[in-house]
Design an enzyme around this catalytic site. Structure first.
Site, PDB file in Angstrom:
ATOM      1  N   LYS A 198      17.839  -1.918  -1.598  1.00 15.52           N
ATOM      2  CA  LYS A 198      18.115  -0.759  -2.676  1.00 15.52           C
ATOM      3  C   LYS A 198      19.457  -0.817  -3.176  1.00 15.52           C
ATOM      4  O   LYS A 198      20.072  -0.042  -3.766  1.00 15.52           O
ATOM      5  CB  LYS A 198      18.194   0.650  -2.199  1.00 15.52           C
ATOM      6  CG  LYS A 198      16.639   0.830  -1.306  1.00 15.52           C
ATOM      7  CD  LYS A 198      16.649   2.526  -0.919  1.00 15.52           C
ATOM      8  CE  LYS A 198      17.253   2.690   0.487  1.00 15.52           C
ATOM      9  NZ  LYS A 198      16.990   3.801   1.364  1.00 15.52           N
ATOM     10  N   ASP A 233      14.691   7.159   7.831  1.00  6.72           N
ATOM     11  CA  ASP A 233      14.541   8.537   7.198  1.00  6.72           C
ATOM     12  C   ASP A 233      12.770   8.942   7.188  1.00  6.72           C
ATOM     13  O   ASP A 233      12.601  10.043   7.568  1.00  6.72           O
ATOM     14  CB  ASP A 233      14.597   8.402   5.748  1.00  6.72           C
ATOM     15  CG  ASP A 233      14.247   7.042   4.924  1.00  6.72           C
ATOM     16  OD1 ASP A 233      13.829   6.237   5.448  1.00  6.72           O
ATOM     17  OD2 ASP A 233      14.276   7.071   3.680  1.00  6.72           O
TER      18      ASP A 233
HETATM   19 MG    MG Z   1      16.182  10.028   1.605  1.00 12.00          MG
END
Ligand code: MG
Ligand code: ADP
Length: 497
Positions: A198, A233
């Site tokens: 990312k 997550d």
């Molecule tokens: Mg997140």
């Protein structure tokens, strides 16, 4: 795959009058419309739509490849694009958890700190407090110490604000650390960073235990807290959603990046050697951003990948997640502007800046309901300095929709891939009863068209009688509470208070 090269004819570009609206947003009124723009661009758009098409056979093949890759990754480490990481989360929250717990959530864009007071079955979540910050851009390419010092200092400030929360004397604050990057877990409270994704390029973390990095930063600041659970997550979202609903079997994140995890039987994981009774379960983290088989990609995807800091990696993530959708669309628009004079003779300079168009911009444009597409016009102007007429705005919307449709539908196919893998092993355990897929992340939460395309693809792939049993549900903030719950479930103290 190449996009058709159309020769740009000389175009009469609509002259545009700009006026400031009372809200301060620049709006445009068209004086003259150019109909010739679409003549040059139309074949480019058609080609783009063909290259991005996701008819049922494509979706089916993606779902099947996802299932097959899952099996290969469960068989042996390195056996597949999917790492199928064991989360060490074998006991899911039951509702009995009690006490004060903290969660840290390092995403791709945002960093959250949260504390939650849990009151057991009757009282459940008594209170929560949280803070969210954007991760400063410079920290994304800083040193590991700098990044973890930042995390520790935010935690320190937050923990000092007492509020209604109290830790019993003698007990340290326990943290569930949600870390949304690929980690090879070594236990519930330790794990080695495999690589940053990312857009992160922090030096000195890859190959290290991220909990040790955080502990060292907390030591440097004299913070007396401990990490009880290190979770991804998606895993935290699954735990958080399962706290309220026993039928949750899968969790998917669609935010800056993307990932998925699910509840697996231990005896269905060949690489997990040991003697397990069939009932024992664990959460497996697919790291599905690395999936790549059978995806319909365009020259714009390939060029974006080649220019990225991780070329050749995270291809599914680059096709379906929030960090990239705006950039793919920008590249396509840039091409249409250069080769098809989409915005007139000159190409707006700002449009050539990588990542200048962001996914929230696409979504803002797609929510435009005005006849002359005013929002599209003002977003294009404010973000990329583009002056547009109605024709070009319509084409811009088509381009956005093409990539968002592809992304949502491929994400849906991925979800079906996971469901069918579990169903193949357990016959009826998924499709024969209510099964919940917990969704979270800013992209899923805020992009209504994306959600719709995702759900449509799931419905197309699953026969109607069964699709009624599959519930795709937004689990708002599930990952924060989920991490705190996993800190509670894995508390170092004998008894929860
Ligand atoms: Mg997140
Ligand atoms: P993180 O990825 O840091 O955990 P989020 O789950 O909140 O954080 O996701 C943030 C991402 O969600 C942004 O990078 C963006 O791509 C996407 N996003 C945020 N707002 C919108 C929006 N209004 N429309 C579409 N996508 C959005």
């Amino acid at each position: 795959m190449s996009v058709i090269m159309a020769t740009a004819t000389s175009l009469a570009v609509g002259s545009i009058r700009s006026r400031r609206s009372t809200s301060g947003v620049t709006r445009f009124k068209m004086a003259v419309r150019s109909s010739s723009i679409s003549v040059a661009v139309a074949p480019m758009l058609t080609k783009l739509q063909q290259d991005c098409a996701t008819p049922l056979p494509v979706l089916r093949s993606v779902a099947d490849s996802m299932s097959a890759d899952m099996r290969a990754g469960l068989a042996v480490d390195g056996g597949s694009d999917l790492k199928m990481i064991l989360s060490y989360v074998d006991s899911l929250p039951t509702g009995d958890e009690k006490g004060l717990f903290y969660a840290l959530d390092l995403g791709g864009t945002n960093f959250r700190v949260l504390k939650v007071q849990l009151g057991g079955k009757d009282e459940r979540v008594i209170s929560t407090e949280s803070e969210q910050l954007s991760i400063p851009q410079e920290l994304m390419s800083a040193t590991s110490e700098e990044l973890f010092d930042f995390i520790a200092s935010v935690l320190e400030n937050f923990a000092q604000k007492g509020g209604n929360f109290n830790l019993p004397p003698g007990r340290k604050g326990e943290i569930g650390f949600t870390f949304s990057f690929p980690v090879k877990q070594t236990s519930i409270d330790s794990g080695i960073l495999i690589k940053w994704t990312k857009g992160f390029a922090v030096s000195g973390t890859a190959g290290k235990d991220v909990v040790a990095c955080l502990n060292e930063a907390m030591d440097r600041k004299g913070i007396d807290m401990r990490v009880s659970a290190l979770v991804n997550d998606a895993v935290a979202t699954l735990a958080g959603a399962r706290y309220w609903d026993d039928d949750v079997m899968v969790a998917v994140i669609l935010g800056t990046g993307t990932n998925a995890c699910y509840v697996e039987r231990m005896d269905a994981i060949p690489k997990l050697q040991g003697d397990f009774s069939p009932s024992r379960r664990t959460i497996v983290n697919l790291e599905w951003g690395a999936f790549r088989k059978g995806l319909p990609l365009t020259v714009f995807d390939r060029d974006m990948d080649a220019a990225s800091i991780n070329p050749g990696e995270q291809i599914f993530e680059k096709t379906i997640s929030g960090m990239y959708l705006g950039e793919i669309a920008r590249r396509a628009l840039m091409y249409m502007a250069e080769e098809g004079s989409l915005f007139g003779k000159s190409v707006p300079e700002k449009l050539s800046l990588p990542f200048v168009l962001r996914t929230p911009d696409l979504s803002a444009m797609q929510q435009d309901t005005t006849d002359d597409l005013q929002t599209v016009g003002s977003v294009l102007y404010d973000v990329a300095g583009v002056e547009s007429d109605l024709n070009s705005r319509k084409i811009v919307l088509e381009v956005c929709n093409t990539f968002v449709k592809r992304a949502g539908r491929l994400a849906g196919a991925g979800i079906v891939g996971i469901l069918q893998k579990i169903e193949e092993d357990t016959k009826g355990a998924i499709f024969g009863k209510r099964t919940v897929v917990a969704m979270d992340g800013g992209l899923y939460e805020r992009y209504s068209q994306y959600r719709r395309y995702l759900k449509e693809a799931v419905a197309e792939l699953i026969v109607p009688e069964t699709s009624r049993n599959i519930v795709i549900e937004h689990s708002k903030d599930g990952s924060g509470i989920g991490a705190a719950l996993l800190a509670a479930t894995n508390s170092k103290y004998e008894r929860n208070l």
